[in-house]
Design a protein around this motif. Structure first.
Motif, PDB file in Angstrom:
ATOM      1  N   ALA A 194      21.367 -21.922  34.004  1.00 60.70           N
ATOM      2  CA  ALA A 194      21.283 -22.684  32.860  1.00 60.70           C
ATOM      3  C   ALA A 194      20.946 -22.323  31.778  1.00 60.70           C
ATOM      4  N   ALA A 195      22.128 -21.217  31.488  1.00 59.04           N
ATOM      5  CA  ALA A 195      21.801 -20.818  29.646  1.00 59.04           C
ATOM      6  C   ALA A 195      22.364 -21.848  29.561  1.00 59.04           C
ATOM      7  N   TYR A 196      23.637 -22.415  29.464  1.00 60.04           N
ATOM      8  CA  TYR A 196      24.152 -23.219  28.448  1.00 60.04           C
ATOM      9  C   TYR A 196      23.033 -24.877  28.055  1.00 60.04           C
ATOM     10  N   LEU A 197      22.355 -24.523  29.231  1.00 61.74           N
ATOM     11  CA  LEU A 197      21.239 -26.176  28.521  1.00 61.74           C
ATOM     12  C   LEU A 197      19.967 -25.678  27.871  1.00 61.74           C
ATOM     13  N   LEU A 198      19.560 -24.309  27.704  1.00 58.87           N
ATOM     14  CA  LEU A 198      17.950 -23.771  27.664  1.00 58.87           C
ATOM     15  C   LEU A 198      18.414 -24.177  25.935  1.00 58.87           C
ATOM     16  N   PRO A 199      18.425 -23.961  24.907  1.00 55.74           N
ATOM     17  CA  PRO A 199      18.932 -24.212  23.865  1.00 55.74           C
ATOM     18  C   PRO A 199      18.167 -25.664  23.634  1.00 55.74           C
ATOM     19  N   HIS A 200      18.273 -26.805  24.797  1.00 53.08           N
ATOM     20  CA  HIS A 200      18.173 -27.945  24.064  1.00 53.08           C
ATOM     21  C   HIS A 200      17.000 -28.048  24.600  1.00 53.08           C
ATOM     22  N   LEU A 201      15.475 -27.101  25.223  1.00 52.11           N
ATOM     23  CA  LEU A 201      15.008 -27.071  26.127  1.00 52.11           C
ATOM     24  C   LEU A 201      13.904 -27.170  25.516  1.00 52.11           C
ATOM     25  N   ALA A 241       8.828 -28.164  24.785  1.00 56.06           N
ATOM     26  CA  ALA A 241       8.099 -28.646  25.175  1.00 56.06           C
ATOM     27  C   ALA A 241       7.814 -29.839  25.171  1.00 56.06           C
ATOM     28  N   GLY A 242       6.876 -30.171  26.010  1.00 56.06           N
ATOM     29  CA  GLY A 242       6.936 -31.999  26.419  1.00 56.06           C
ATOM     30  C   GLY A 242       8.818 -33.229  26.872  1.00 56.06           C
ATOM     31  N   LEU A 243      10.046 -32.701  26.970  1.00 55.94           N
ATOM     32  CA  LEU A 243      10.326 -32.674  27.974  1.00 55.94           C
ATOM     33  C   LEU A 243      10.148 -33.247  29.366  1.00 55.94           C
ATOM     34  N   ASP A 244      10.742 -34.140  29.914  1.00 57.40           N
ATOM     35  CA  ASP A 244      10.640 -34.434  31.525  1.00 57.40           C
ATOM     36  C   ASP A 244      11.943 -34.714  32.060  1.00 57.40           C
ATOM     37  N   VAL A 245      11.778 -33.442  33.065  1.00 61.15           N
ATOM     38  CA  VAL A 245      13.327 -33.131  33.573  1.00 61.15           C
ATOM     39  C   VAL A 245      12.748 -33.266  35.011  1.00 61.15           C
ATOM     40  N   LEU A 246      14.860 -34.048  35.709  1.00 60.71           N
ATOM     41  CA  LEU A 246      15.206 -33.817  36.742  1.00 60.71           C
ATOM     42  C   LEU A 246      15.608 -33.566  37.136  1.00 60.71           C
ATOM     43  N   ASP A 247      15.486 -32.527  38.719  1.00 62.50           N
ATOM     44  CA  ASP A 247      16.563 -31.528  38.938  1.00 62.50           C
ATOM     45  C   ASP A 247      17.139 -32.023  40.385  1.00 62.50           C
ATOM     46  N   VAL A 248      18.100 -31.765  40.826  1.00 63.66           N
ATOM     47  CA  VAL A 248      19.383 -32.690  41.489  1.00 63.66           C
ATOM     48  C   VAL A 248      19.350 -31.562  42.480  1.00 63.66           C
ATOM     49  N   GLY A 249      19.128 -32.023  43.582  1.00 66.02           N
ATOM     50  CA  GLY A 249      19.758 -30.307  44.627  1.00 66.02           C
ATOM     51  C   GLY A 249      18.903 -29.145  43.770  1.00 66.02           C
ATOM     52  N   CYS A 250      17.258 -29.613  43.981  1.00 70.06           N
ATOM     53  CA  CYS A 250      16.606 -28.425  43.378  1.00 70.06           C
ATOM     54  C   CYS A 250      16.469 -26.941  44.355  1.00 70.06           C
ATOM     55  N   GLY A 251      17.341 -27.029  45.597  1.00 65.74           N
ATOM     56  CA  GLY A 251      17.413 -26.603  46.878  1.00 65.74           C
ATOM     57  C   GLY A 251      15.659 -25.469  47.026  1.00 65.74           C
ATOM     58  N   PRO A 252      15.944 -24.422  46.810  1.00 62.80           N
ATOM     59  CA  PRO A 252      14.164 -23.552  47.092  1.00 62.80           C
ATOM     60  C   PRO A 252      13.356 -23.392  45.598  1.00 62.80           C
ATOM     61  N   GLY A 253      13.783 -24.026  44.347  1.00 68.68           N
ATOM     62  CA  GLY A 253      13.078 -24.114  43.462  1.00 68.68           C
ATOM     63  C   GLY A 253      13.329 -23.031  42.305  1.00 68.68           C
ATOM     64  N   THR A 254      14.063 -22.086  42.445  1.00 71.84           N
ATOM     65  CA  THR A 254      13.732 -21.037  41.944  1.00 71.84           C
ATOM     66  C   THR A 254      13.932 -21.767  40.101  1.00 71.84           C
ATOM     67  N   ASP A 270      11.820 -22.344  36.625  1.00 70.37           N
ATOM     68  CA  ASP A 270      11.914 -21.816  35.636  1.00 70.37           C
ATOM     69  C   ASP A 270      12.000 -22.448  34.313  1.00 70.37           C
ATOM     70  N   LEU A 271      12.431 -23.435  34.457  1.00 68.76           N
ATOM     71  CA  LEU A 271      13.115 -25.139  33.923  1.00 68.76           C
ATOM     72  C   LEU A 271      11.661 -25.862  33.408  1.00 68.76           C
ATOM     73  N   ALA A 272      10.983 -25.554  34.246  1.00 67.78           N
ATOM     74  CA  ALA A 272       9.413 -26.534  34.134  1.00 67.78           C
ATOM     75  C   ALA A 272       8.366 -25.145  32.897  1.00 67.78           C
ATOM     76  N   ARG A 273       8.653 -24.117  33.693  1.00 70.18           N
ATOM     77  CA  ARG A 273       7.674 -23.114  32.571  1.00 70.18           C
ATOM     78  C   ARG A 273       8.602 -23.815  30.658  1.00 70.18           C
ATOM     79  N   ARG A 274       9.244 -24.100  30.753  1.00 69.02           N
ATOM     80  CA  ARG A 274      10.207 -24.097  29.511  1.00 69.02           C
ATOM     81  C   ARG A 274       9.323 -25.698  28.466  1.00 69.02           C
ATOM     82  N   VAL A 275       9.480 -26.495  29.422  1.00 68.52           N
ATOM     83  CA  VAL A 275       8.963 -27.982  29.039  1.00 68.52           C
ATOM     84  C   VAL A 275       7.896 -27.967  29.493  1.00 68.52           C
ATOM     85  N   ALA A 276       7.091 -27.229  30.245  1.00 66.39           N
ATOM     86  CA  ALA A 276       5.770 -27.523  29.936  1.00 66.39           C
ATOM     87  C   ALA A 276       4.803 -28.086  28.167  1.00 66.39           C
TER      88      ALA A 276
END
Length: 271
Positions: A25-32, A34-47, A51-57
């Protein structure tokens, strides 16, 4: 009812566990931030989710999957990492969420498996806040290439296309993301592409083992036989081809992925 071509056999989750926000998801990272709320659809085992949660905590992060099978592993990962993430079963066509409830709605390798990706994009945009982002990334299987040549891998790619399309899915989704977004009424788009590349001894062994396993013991293998598209012997030959490729000292494989960032505005389906 959509049919997930891969299923959740361990050989499949083996590849899903490798995915991170950095490599998937490197294309998304510059737009993240702290404090953003994120929905991850089709998360599977969650890796990726963790990782996204660490970046928006301390933002809220919710991971959804269509079945509960991989969610226990996802919760365990979040617990080990000490990252607060919610996980739940959810339907991308009918998200049990209010309008405009997340800043980022992300889906990795999801649209390719859906019978109606346009409806899914509309629903993802509905729950995204005005000014927020819908972010999707999907492989384009037809653009996969490898060395050395092997007729067994040619048969694998043809068989994968036939199984996926029997499920009314689109294995070459990467090239279609813009068209699907347009059909969903979404126009503020940024398209890009990136690749997975497997070349080192460890990468070849890992990816070759994953697909050799999928060829013989996964939903893909079961569907191929049930649909009359391959026999067990033919699938064993595909598995052997993957093992030959993995053992080749000069082996290399590249997979192209399409990516799309959709900026949601007040005139979009979310508004």
């Amino acid at each position: 009812m959509d049919t997930y071509t891969h299923g959740h056999a361990d050989a499949v989750l083996q590849s899903h566990r490798w995915r991170t926000a950095e490599n998937s998801a490197a294309y998304l990272l510059p737009h993240l931030r702290a404090g953003l709320d994120v929905l991850d659809v089709g998360c599977g085992p969650g890796t990726i989710t963790v990782d996204l949660a660490r970046r928006v905590a301390p933002g809220r992060v919710l991971g959804l999957d269509v079945v509960a099978d991989p969610l226990g592993e996802a919760r365990a990962l979040a617990g080990r990492e000490g990252v607060p993430v919610e996980f739940a079963v959810g339907d991308v066509y009918a998200l049990d969420l209010p309008d405009a409830s997340f800043d980022v709605v992300h889906a990795h390798q999801v649209l390719q498996h859906l019978t109606d990706p346009v409806a899914a994009l509309r629903e993802m945009a509905r729950v995204c806040r005005p000014g927020g982002l819908v972010a999707v990334r999907d492989v384009d299987y037809a653009a996969t290439t490898w060395f050395p040549d092997d007729d067994g891998l040619v048969r694998w790619l043809d068989l994968y296309h036939r199984v996926a399309r029997h499920n009314d899915a689109e294995p070459d989704a990467g090239r279609r993301l813009r068209s699907w977004a347009h059909a969903a009424g979404l126009r503020d788009l940024t398209a890009s592409a990136s690749t997975y590349c497997y070349a080192s001894d460890a990468e070849r062994r890992w990816w070759g083992d994953s697909w050799a396993g999928r060829a013989t013991a996964s939903a893909f293998a079961e569907q191929a036989v049930a649909y009359g598209l391959a026999t067990a012997d033919e699938l064993a030959e595909v598995a052997a081809a993957w093992q030959r490729w993995a053992a080749a000292d000069d082996g290399w494989l590249g997979m192209l992925h399409g990516e799309l960032l959709v900026r949601v505005g007040p005139s979009s389906p979310a508004g």
